[in-house]
Write a protein that holds these residues in place. Structure first.
Motif, PDB file in Angstrom:
ATOM      1  N   GLY A  45       0.820  -1.196   0.000  1.00 53.98           N
ATOM      2  CA  GLY A  45       0.000   0.000   0.000  1.00 53.98           C
ATOM      3  C   GLY A  45       0.857   1.251   0.000  1.00 53.98           C
ATOM      4  O   GLY A  45       2.096   1.181   0.011  1.00 53.98           O
ATOM      5  N   PRO A  46       0.226   2.433   0.025  1.00 55.84           N
ATOM      6  CA  PRO A  46       0.961   3.681  -0.128  1.00 55.84           C
ATOM      7  C   PRO A  46       1.545   4.253   1.157  1.00 55.84           C
ATOM      8  O   PRO A  46       2.156   5.317   1.132  1.00 55.84           O
ATOM      9  N   GLY A  47       1.383   3.554   2.296  1.00 54.65           N
ATOM     10  CA  GLY A  47       1.857   4.082   3.571  1.00 54.65           C
ATOM     11  C   GLY A  47       3.017   3.277   4.134  1.00 54.65           C
ATOM     12  O   GLY A  47       3.723   2.562   3.407  1.00 54.65           O
ATOM     13  N   ASN A  48       3.207   3.402   5.442  1.00 55.04           N
ATOM     14  CA  ASN A  48       4.323   2.698   6.082  1.00 55.04           C
ATOM     15  C   ASN A  48       4.177   1.184   6.024  1.00 55.04           C
ATOM     16  O   ASN A  48       5.179   0.464   6.026  1.00 55.04           O
ATOM     17  N   ASN A  49       2.938   0.683   5.991  1.00 52.76           N
ATOM     18  CA  ASN A  49       2.758  -0.756   5.846  1.00 52.76           C
ATOM     19  C   ASN A  49       3.355  -1.220   4.527  1.00 52.76           C
ATOM     20  O   ASN A  49       4.016  -2.258   4.458  1.00 52.76           O
ATOM     21  N   GLY A  50       3.140  -0.428   3.486  1.00 53.91           N
ATOM     22  CA  GLY A  50       3.757  -0.732   2.206  1.00 53.91           C
ATOM     23  C   GLY A  50       5.266  -0.647   2.269  1.00 53.91           C
ATOM     24  O   GLY A  50       5.977  -1.434   1.636  1.00 53.91           O
ATOM     25  N   GLY A  51       5.790   0.319   3.061  1.00 54.21           N
ATOM     26  CA  GLY A  51       7.239   0.419   3.245  1.00 54.21           C
ATOM     27  C   GLY A  51       7.818  -0.846   3.843  1.00 54.21           C
ATOM     28  O   GLY A  51       8.881  -1.321   3.418  1.00 54.21           O
ATOM     29  N   ASP A  52       7.125  -1.414   4.833  1.00 53.71           N
ATOM     30  CA  ASP A  52       7.558  -2.697   5.399  1.00 53.71           C
ATOM     31  C   ASP A  52       7.595  -3.767   4.312  1.00 53.71           C
ATOM     32  O   ASP A  52       8.490  -4.627   4.283  1.00 53.71           O
ATOM     33  N   GLY A  53       6.615  -3.722   3.402  1.00 56.80           N
ATOM     34  CA  GLY A  53       6.570  -4.683   2.313  1.00 56.80           C
ATOM     35  C   GLY A  53       7.748  -4.541   1.365  1.00 56.80           C
ATOM     36  O   GLY A  53       8.303  -5.541   0.900  1.00 56.80           O
ATOM     37  N   PHE A  54       8.159  -3.295   1.077  1.00 53.35           N
ATOM     38  CA  PHE A  54       9.331  -3.071   0.224  1.00 53.35           C
ATOM     39  C   PHE A  54      10.580  -3.683   0.861  1.00 53.35           C
ATOM     40  O   PHE A  54      11.404  -4.299   0.177  1.00 53.35           O
ATOM     41  N   VAL A  55      10.732  -3.504   2.175  1.00 54.32           N
ATOM     42  CA  VAL A  55      11.892  -4.064   2.862  1.00 54.32           C
ATOM     43  C   VAL A  55      11.870  -5.586   2.781  1.00 54.32           C
ATOM     44  O   VAL A  55      12.878  -6.228   2.463  1.00 54.32           O
ATOM     45  N   ALA A  56      10.712  -6.191   3.076  1.00 53.88           N
ATOM     46  CA  ALA A  56      10.604  -7.647   3.016  1.00 53.88           C
ATOM     47  C   ALA A  56      10.917  -8.154   1.615  1.00 53.88           C
ATOM     48  O   ALA A  56      11.610  -9.169   1.446  1.00 53.88           O
ATOM     49  N   ALA A  57      10.436  -7.436   0.594  1.00 53.17           N
ATOM     50  CA  ALA A  57      10.700  -7.849  -0.786  1.00 53.17           C
ATOM     51  C   ALA A  57      12.196  -7.854  -1.070  1.00 53.17           C
ATOM     52  O   ALA A  57      12.730  -8.809  -1.659  1.00 53.17           O
ATOM     53  N   ARG A  58      12.891  -6.809  -0.666  1.00 52.50           N
ATOM     54  CA  ARG A  58      14.336  -6.706  -0.931  1.00 52.50           C
ATOM     55  C   ARG A  58      15.103  -7.824  -0.240  1.00 52.50           C
ATOM     56  O   ARG A  58      15.970  -8.479  -0.835  1.00 52.50           O
ATOM     57  N   LEU A  59      14.780  -8.068   1.037  1.00 49.64           N
ATOM     58  CA  LEU A  59      15.519  -9.067   1.802  1.00 49.64           C
ATOM     59  C   LEU A  59      15.266 -10.480   1.266  1.00 49.64           C
ATOM     60  O   LEU A  59      16.173 -11.316   1.242  1.00 49.64           O
ATOM     61  N   LEU A  60      14.033 -10.746   0.835  1.00 48.37           N
ATOM     62  CA  LEU A  60      13.735 -12.063   0.289  1.00 48.37           C
ATOM     63  C   LEU A  60      14.409 -12.258  -1.070  1.00 48.37           C
ATOM     64  O   LEU A  60      14.906 -13.347  -1.380  1.00 48.37           O
ATOM     65  N   ALA A  61      14.449 -11.187  -1.878  1.00 46.24           N
ATOM     66  CA  ALA A  61      15.144 -11.294  -3.171  1.00 46.24           C
ATOM     67  C   ALA A  61      16.625 -11.578  -2.956  1.00 46.24           C
ATOM     68  O   ALA A  61      17.238 -12.351  -3.710  1.00 46.24           O
TER      69      ALA A  61
END
Length: 254
Positions: A45-61
């Motif tokens: 999403g467009p808020g901090n919850n989405g920011g957490d998702g970006f971090v998780a995506a990077r670490l999993l990649a």
């Protein structure tokens, strides 16, 4: 929780550090059950919850998971720590669309629900609702759903479904559980509950002073006297049960 975040940041802990720790906890929840090479779709999403998702995506990649990131909204509307988390993600950012989760071709093994957190206070509609429904359809085809903070569409204070809500296999929340994790129907949507420490010091609770607690054995242990072998009915205290009228005594009798 907003106040807890604010106090932690005011104490000298950068907000992006809290976000990195939150995203890492979500990535760990995926890695505990799904092997590298699994396809993971992050719906941000467009808020901090989405920011957490970006971090998780990077670490999993970085761990060799096959990660796709779908964003509800425009990347240039991300602000603060969420914008910085998005900048650190070097993969493509796809506009969120239900067809990305329709199972055609390379179906996801895991969907990370990073749409909305505990602050949701209005019914979801439009594209966010369509994405929530698409996440549900992916779950029906066998994808495991991991929610960031709590399932999108659940009110963090009341546990109510705000129009539509994700049913997660696991919810990874931060610092403390929220009432919506335990109140129905939110409790039925959260799946396994994992509470992750992300660096917020416990001392902030002295200022926040939360006024709710989860009642369980630890909560009542010191209130109830422990019977001794020599105990009897006069040494174990007294209980008064106040009933309704003569036709409504069932619960009181039990």
């Amino acid at each position: 929780m907003g106040e807890a975040d604010r106090l932690a940041i005011a104490s000298g802990i950068p907000g992006i550090v809290l976000m990195e720790n939150a995203g890492r906890a979500v990535a760990e929840a995926v890695a505990r059950r799904d092997p590298p090479g699994s396809r993971v779709v992050v719906v941000a999403g467009p808020g901090n919850n989405g920011g957490d998702g970006f971090v998780a995506a990077r670490l999993l990649a970085e761990r060799r998971y096959r990660v796709s990131l779908l964003l509800v909204g425009s990347p240039d509307r991300l602000k603060g720590d969420a914008a910085e988390a998005a900048r650190r993600w070097t993969g493509p950012v796809l506009p969120a669309a239900p067809e990305h989760l329709d199972g055609a071709g390379d179906a996801p093994h895991v969907v990370i629900d990073a749409l909305f957190g505990a602050g949701l206070d209005r019914p979801v509609d439009g594209l966010p609702r369509a994405m929530i429904e698409a996440i549900g359809a992916a779950a029906g085809r066998g994808a495991r759903i991991v929610a960031v903070d709590l399932p999108s569409g659940i009110n963090g204070t009341t546990g109510a479904v705000m129009g539509a809500a994700v049913r997660a296999d696991e919810s990874v929340t931060f610092f403390r559980a929220k009432p919506g994790h335990w109140l129905l129907p939110g409790r039925l949507h959260r799946g396994r509950l994992t509470i992750a420490g992300i660096g917020i010091p416990d001392a902030v609770l002295d200022t926040v002073r939360p006024r709710c607690a989860l009642v369980g054995p630890a909560f009542v242990r010191d209130m109830v006297p422990l019977p001794s072998l020599a105990g009897h009915k006069y040494s174990r205290g007294h209980v008064v049960v106040v009933s309704g009228g003569a036709s409504t005594t069932g619960a009181a009798r039990l």
